[in-house]
Design a protein around this motif. Sequence first.
Motif, short mmCIF file in Angstrom:
data_model
loop_
_atom_site.label_atom_id
_atom_site.label_comp_id
_atom_site.label_asym_id
_atom_site.label_seq_id
_atom_site.Cartn_x
_atom_site.Cartn_y
_atom_site.Cartn_z
N TYR A 61 -8.68 -65.46 -16.86
CA TYR A 61 -9.25 -66.68 -16.29
C TYR A 61 -8.21 -67.53 -15.57
CZ TYR A 61 -11.89 -71.04 -15.91
OH TYR A 61 -12.51 -72.17 -15.42
N ASP A 62 -7.24 -68.09 -16.32
CA ASP A 62 -6.27 -69.03 -15.74
C ASP A 62 -5.35 -68.33 -14.75
OD1 ASP A 62 -6.79 -71.60 -17.23
OD2 ASP A 62 -6.47 -70.24 -18.93
N ASP A 63 -5.26 -68.88 -13.56
CA ASP A 63 -4.39 -68.37 -12.49
C ASP A 63 -4.81 -66.99 -12.00
OD1 ASP A 63 -2.70 -70.67 -12.60
OD2 ASP A 63 -1.76 -69.83 -14.39
N GLU A 85 -4.22 -73.01 -8.56
CA GLU A 85 -3.70 -74.38 -8.50
C GLU A 85 -3.92 -75.10 -9.84
OE1 GLU A 85 -4.52 -76.63 -4.97
OE2 GLU A 85 -4.60 -74.81 -3.73
N ARG A 86 -3.40 -74.44 -10.90
CA ARG A 86 -3.43 -74.99 -12.27
C ARG A 86 -4.86 -75.31 -12.73
NH1 ARG A 86 1.55 -75.88 -14.18
NH2 ARG A 86 3.29 -75.99 -12.70
N ASN A 98 -10.42 -69.26 -7.24
CA ASN A 98 -9.87 -68.33 -6.26
C ASN A 98 -11.06 -67.65 -5.57
OD1 ASN A 98 -8.90 -65.90 -5.02
ND2 ASN A 98 -7.01 -66.14 -6.18
N PRO A 99 -11.32 -67.95 -4.30
CA PRO A 99 -12.54 -67.45 -3.66
C PRO A 99 -12.57 -65.93 -3.50
CG PRO A 99 -11.11 -68.50 -2.04
CD PRO A 99 -10.52 -68.78 -3.39
#
Length: 432
Positions: free
Chosen positions: A317-319, A324-325, A330-331
């Motif tokens: 999930y994260d990054d 951007e934190r 993220n498209p």
Amino acid sequence: MRNVMIFSGGSYPGIEIYYALKDSVVFHPIMASSYSDHSSFVTEDYLENLPFTYEEDFAEKLDKILRERDVEFIIPTHDTIAMVLMENADKLSATVVCSPKETAELCRYKSRTYDKLSGCSFVPEMLSEFSDNIDYPLFAKPDDGQGSVGAKKIENNEALIEAIHDGNKVVCEYLPGEEYTIDCFTNKEGKLLFINPRKRSRIQYGISARAESVKDEAPFVDIAETVNSKMDFRGYWFIQLKEDKNGKLKLLELCTRFSGTFNHSQGYGVNLPLLAVSDFAGMDVAVTKNEYKVITDKSFIDRYVIDYEYNKVYVDYDDTITSERGTKVNPFVIAYLYQCKNLGKDIVLLTRHSVSEKTTLTDDMKKLGISKDLFTEIIELSWDDQKADFMNNDCPSVFIDNSFAERKKVVDKLHIPGFDVCHVACLFDWRK
């Protein structure tokens, strides 16, 4: 759906035509070529066994394929293909989306084009005879060529004699100024519905790698309307112009096929391939052009076909899904995940988000507009948990995570292929 063949489909304009038609609810594009090209990386519906235009029984072989695939329309993407198709139009069961045969022939040969438009102020001055008082430089180009292939600047008598001896050359005044293209669309009634002049700011491989809208369209509109009134166009066509030493626009060539950067018009909300096919299908079409200036810039794009079939996607999930934190989605990753869902693949989310952040995973997903229903399963981990322990290789899978350490553990333990965020383009199936 009415089938439309794009020939040849793997060319740059062919690919852009495909994308302009692929989402139509009326027309279905089929990319086709005489040899293996980029088409197979763009769509699963492609052909690479079309006869070459120079073959003696070209029309008979092509028509057999057209009938087998129930093709109603065929769009040529090259000058020679356009001319040959129009010459054989009465032998083909599909309608060729192109201006009439006489127009295609006129446009294929610059000498015929210039003769047809003789007397127009935008026709370049031609060398009528050899003499000792020629004002150099001049410019020589093949009569039946396209782009800059075989063209050369003539600086002196020796170079001129050599060009003349080469044969099949048109020699005219040298045009040192800026170069432009005018994209045009003429409907079945001969009305010029669309005029889009653009500056060819950067050229690579004969295509406008950067195209920019012009500030003053009036002189370009005048030229397009004059040409349309003197020649019988239908559908899409374009004009190539260049400025002379005084900044006056002069004609380079006319073409009845789609140009390499016709999609500059997409920036105005105008779909030229769809307009052309609709017009040839007998529909009444109209054009609405948004009022602003457009810059189009091109670069190479890589597409991949990986020899690995998989049914499940494990994703961080994260990054990975976020960027951007965690403030944005993220498209590219989310588009890929939706494609996986469309294809019926299981998507399993593995994350330590809730132990890393002050808010819950559910709240943050809701804030970013990410639906939990996108995932077959969501597994929330603690810091002591290893992602590999919550995965299995009971079916072919892939693992996407921005952390190299995480990917290495999974690859080493389960032999599941691991991908960084920047590798998602390798997994995206451009054919779907």
